[in-house]
Design an enzyme around this catalytic site. Structure first.
Site, short mmCIF file in Angstrom:
data_model
loop_
_atom_site.label_atom_id
_atom_site.label_comp_id
_atom_site.label_asym_id
_atom_site.label_seq_id
_atom_site.Cartn_x
_atom_site.Cartn_y
_atom_site.Cartn_z
N LYS A 395 0.71 -1.16 -0.19
CA LYS A 395 -0.02 0.02 0.13
C LYS A 395 1.08 1.33 -0.02
O LYS A 395 1.16 1.69 0.98
CB LYS A 395 -0.93 0.05 1.18
CG LYS A 395 -2.04 1.00 1.13
CD LYS A 395 -3.16 0.86 -0.02
CE LYS A 395 -4.10 1.55 0.07
NZ LYS A 395 -5.08 1.14 -1.02
N SER A 599 -8.27 -0.07 -4.81
CA SER A 599 -8.64 0.22 -3.43
C SER A 599 -10.22 0.21 -3.21
O SER A 599 -11.01 -0.56 -3.36
CB SER A 599 -7.99 1.32 -3.08
OG SER A 599 -7.91 1.64 -1.81
#
Length: 804
Positions: A395, A599
């Site tokens: 991430k 996401s």
């Protein structure tokens, strides 16, 4: 050709006149203005009808009646000249309601003060049944008789045979109802574009005979009436019609049509909100639909593509390319005329039968590059501390603020994506005839070509100037051609009745950053945003609509708010999960992923029954990120002080004037961990995977659609068209079956972008720092972070940079 004109002329001369304008259940062109305004709700391109009376016993008669009507979209206008001394003007429109129902109103104003209003209804529940009712003079200033005409039309044997019956009643205050009788009519197309019309009137027992000749974009019609004694009656009509849409005809054009595609306004993913002024850009779905329609038009021989202004994501290029492949498979040829070709356009048009470059033009084919911008050095100099907490080693969105270069996990994931997309990129370039792997590698090594060099390298077929287009095409096609714009090209006239009760599929667009509230354009540059309220409401409406049998959610999003994503996920889950759905409302939900669905974009997709992604789509990024930028150091440098009164130690923890304490940092990380576990659980439940299995492919890592399918995050590869075909199959229909598409736009309203203009100085300064930066996206991030600082899925932003 001459023989047909003689037949048409004779048919007009030998006939007396009668005017059966058509049934209130059947007319849906300009003739509906005088019969049933509800027919105007069947939206068509411009068409008109001129009706002239002819009395062959008085050929020298002057000042005869005539009527002219026109129809475009759902509006109609007409003018009737009356020999008795006054004229009539007709204004009206029709509207599609729901479930196959149409409604229309028509007003009539005369030059002598006469005013009246007509009302019409029409119902087309299937492709073989239509019912209509027209109320004339429901309001009139002179208290005219109210006339109600009700009819039914049947097409049991297709659209070439129509049987109609209308019955008419008259009402007037203080008088009994008057029965004006019925009219039975049969319309049969004996051969393409030649209609024979017969009718029988019950009131006077007369028989109608008529013939209608279509000339493609126009037509001639003539009707005669024979009374019960077998003699020609006096009244009738000769008609002339025009229409932009080409009707069936025996008369074939001597020229082959070559249609030009220009992209001055570009192509976008989803439709704009309705506006009174300005031009809407063509959506990808519309562009693909147009190419498929061109492929099915026998009058079209070739397609010209002018790629100037054609900017779109790589995945969108792949979808449009699939339509172009279909067009070539139908025997159509594709030619490209360009001034400049780049990586943004050349891969799409490489399959063309002929590519011609302006002699002063350039080709730039230099491969793909992926960039990431890093601000840590700048922030350190300013005294700004970036404090972000993540769950998932891949991430990496916050690395732009916390690092000076890519981390190894980020580099690994991005390189894998770049390699996958590069394979698709090279595959598209190899469509160029004569191109091999080795020659393509040589082309990419050289990168930039003048027109002469491009011809020598085999990238194009020839050099040209704009005035040579016709000559080049005639050399290739070997016949007389007619070059027309897409705007002037029209599909053939649609004869079939759209069955209103046929299954509907809801198409819901979700484009942009995911934010709480309504879907609207961002004030920072016009980018669209996915509002949780708007999108959730659209899914709920589609779920509760009995006519909607399946839902397609088209996602093109980098992510955004956790809370907004959760709200949208909830509505998708309510629709697909039998344990949480009201009985009878469970419907299949299909997700079509565009260029980007990562996401939060994947969060809102994971509860769907089927996920379809373009091979080059960027998806995944299953991870959570939260934090803030602390400006305390900057404030110290510039002498700016914030004095805080607080009742509890952590009351200002989210404020930007100070950094998180160690204890607060632990709490923020715990919050992020909690959301990450929830994200994993949502995906595991939706994809029928274990939490461990999801975690192994999550960790915030991005994937191409191709790889996502292999690891179980995606079910099928393909674009929006394939997704719609899968939805049809799921509800028991053939993939080619016509369905009604109920489209929900991605924005609710269009706003004048004063904010963008007033922020022009800020934009200019930011672009000086990095010309590849998107200031609007950065300002959107800051705005969302300020509105929801603790819960934020920051997007993955990939930029395939071309220096042009």
């Amino acid at each position: 050709m001459k023989r047909w004109w003689i037949i048409i002329a004779l048919s007009v001369i030998i006939s007396a006149q009668w005017a059966p304008l058509g049934s209130v259940a059947e007319l849906d062109d300009a003739g509906a203005i005088l019969v049933n305004p509800a027919g105007l709700g069947v939206e068509r391109n411009f068409n008109s009808r001129l009706l002239l009376p002819v009395n062959y016993n008085q050929m020298n008669q002057e000042d005869q009646d005539f009527s002219w009507t026109m129809h475009a979209g759902n509006s109609g206008f007409g003018y009737t000249h009356r020999a008795v001394g006054y004229d009539l003007f007709h204004f009206g429109s029709g509207q599609y309601l729901e479930y196959g129902s149409y409604f229309g109103l028509m007003s009539h104003v005369s030059t002598r003060g006469y005013e009246a209003v007509d009302l019409g209804l029409m119902f087309r529940g299937t492709d073989w049944l239509s019912i209509g009712t027209g109320w004339k003079n429901i309001y009139s200033r002179d208290d005219l008789p109210r006339v109600v005409r009700t009819g039914i039309a049947l097409r049991q044997l297709g659209d070439r045979l129509t049987i109609c019956y209308d019955h008419t009643l008259s009402f007037q205050s203080g008088e009994d109802t008057g029965d004006l009788g019925g009219n039975l009519q049969l319309k049969a197309e004996l051969m393409p574009g030649v209609d024979l019309i017969t009718g029988y009137a019950t009131d006077d027992q007369s028989i109608a005979l008529g013939i209608n000749f279509s000339l493609g974009n126009g037509g001639l019609e003539n009707y005669s009436r024979i009374d019960k004694n077998g003699e020609l009656a006096d009244a009738g009509v000769v008609g002339f019609s025009t229409n932009l849409d080409r009707k069936r005809t025996l008369i074939k054009s001597g020229k082959s049509q070559v249609v030009e595609l220009r992209f001055k306004s570009g192509i976008q993913e989803s439709p704009d909100a309705k506006v009174f002024f300005g031009r809407h850009k063509t959506t990808l779905r519309q562009a693909i639909h147009q190419v498929y329609a061109l492929a099915d038009d026998p009058n079209v021989a070739a397609l010209i593509i002018h790629p100037k202004g054609l900017m779109m994501g790589f995945a969108m290029q792949m979808e449009l390319r699939e339509a172009l492949v279909h067009l070539q498979a139908k025997g159509k040829r594709i030619f490209v005329f360009a001034d400049i070709l780049t990586d943004a356009t050349y891969p799409l048009v490489a399959l063309a039968d002929g590519i011609y470059l302006n002699e002063g033009g350039v080709i730039l084919v230099d491969g793909l590059a992926l960039s990431a911008t890093f601000w840590k050095g700048t922030l350190d100099k300013l005294g700004i501390e970036a404090q972000y907490f993540r769950r998932g080693k891949y991430k990496s969105a916050a690395e732009t603020y916390t690092r000076e270069s890519m981390s190894e996990p980020s580099r690994e994931a991005r390189w894998a994506v770049l390699e996958d997309i590069n394979q698709e990129y090279r595959t598209m370039l190899l469509d160029r005839h004569g191109m091999t792997d080795s020659s393509l590698t040589a082309v990419l090594d050289r990168a930039i070509f003048t027109a002469d060099q491009a011809l020598e390298a085999g990238l194009i077929d020839g050099l040209m100037h704009p005035d040579q287009t016709d000559e080049i095409l005639e050399e290739h096609l070997g016949e007389e051609i007619e070059i027309i714009s897409l705007k002037k090209w029209r599909r053939r006239w649609e004869y079939v009745w759209e069955p209103g009760l046929r299954p509907q599929i809801a198409l819901i667009y979700a484009e942009g950053m995911i934010v709480p509230g309504k879907s609207e354009s961002s004030p920072f540059g016009g980018q669209k945003r996915i509002g949780s309220v708007t999108t959730s409401r659209a899914i709920k409406e589609a779920r509760e609509d009995e006519q909607v049998k399946a839902i397609v959610l088209r996602i093109n999003s980098p992510g955004g708010s956790v809370l907004a994503s959760e709200d949208i996920w909830r509505e998708v889950s309510l629709t697909t999960n039998p344990d949480s759905t009201t009985e009878g409302q469970r419907k299949p939900v299909f997700v079509s992923m565009g260029s980007l669905a990562a996401s939060g974009g994947y969060y809102i997709a994971c509860a769907a029954d089927t996920i379809v992604a373009d091979p080059a789509c960027i998806t995944g990024s299953i991870g959570v990120l939260s934090g803030k930028l602390s400006l305390g150091g900057l404030f110290d440098k510039i002498g700016y002080n914030v004095d805080v009164l607080k009742t509890d130690p952590h009351a200002d923890m989210l404020s930007m004037h100070r950094s998180f304490t160690d204890d607060e940092s632990q709490r923020m990380q715990s919050l992020v961990d909690n959301w990450y576990e929830k994200f994993l659980r949502r995906v595991a439940d939706g994809r029928d995977m274990t939490m461990a299995a999801v975690d192994s492919v999550a960790q915030g890592r991005i994937w191409t659609g191709k790889d996502a399918r292999e690891i179980g995050l995606v079910d099928e590869l393909g674009g929006l068209r394939k997704t719609l075909e899968l939805a049809k199959t799921r509800i028991g229909l053939d993939r080619d079956t016509r369905v009604r598409l109920k489209v929900f736009p991605t924005v609710e309203k269009a706003e004048f972008n004063f904010t963008r203009e007033s922020a022009s100085v800020l934009f200019d300064e930011m672009e000086k720092l990095d010309p590849d930066m998107n200031p609007g996206m950065i300002l959107d991030r800051i705005a969302l972070l300020n509105s929801e600082p603790a819960l934020f899925l920051m997007e993955e932003y990939l930029d395939f940079v071309n220096p042009h």
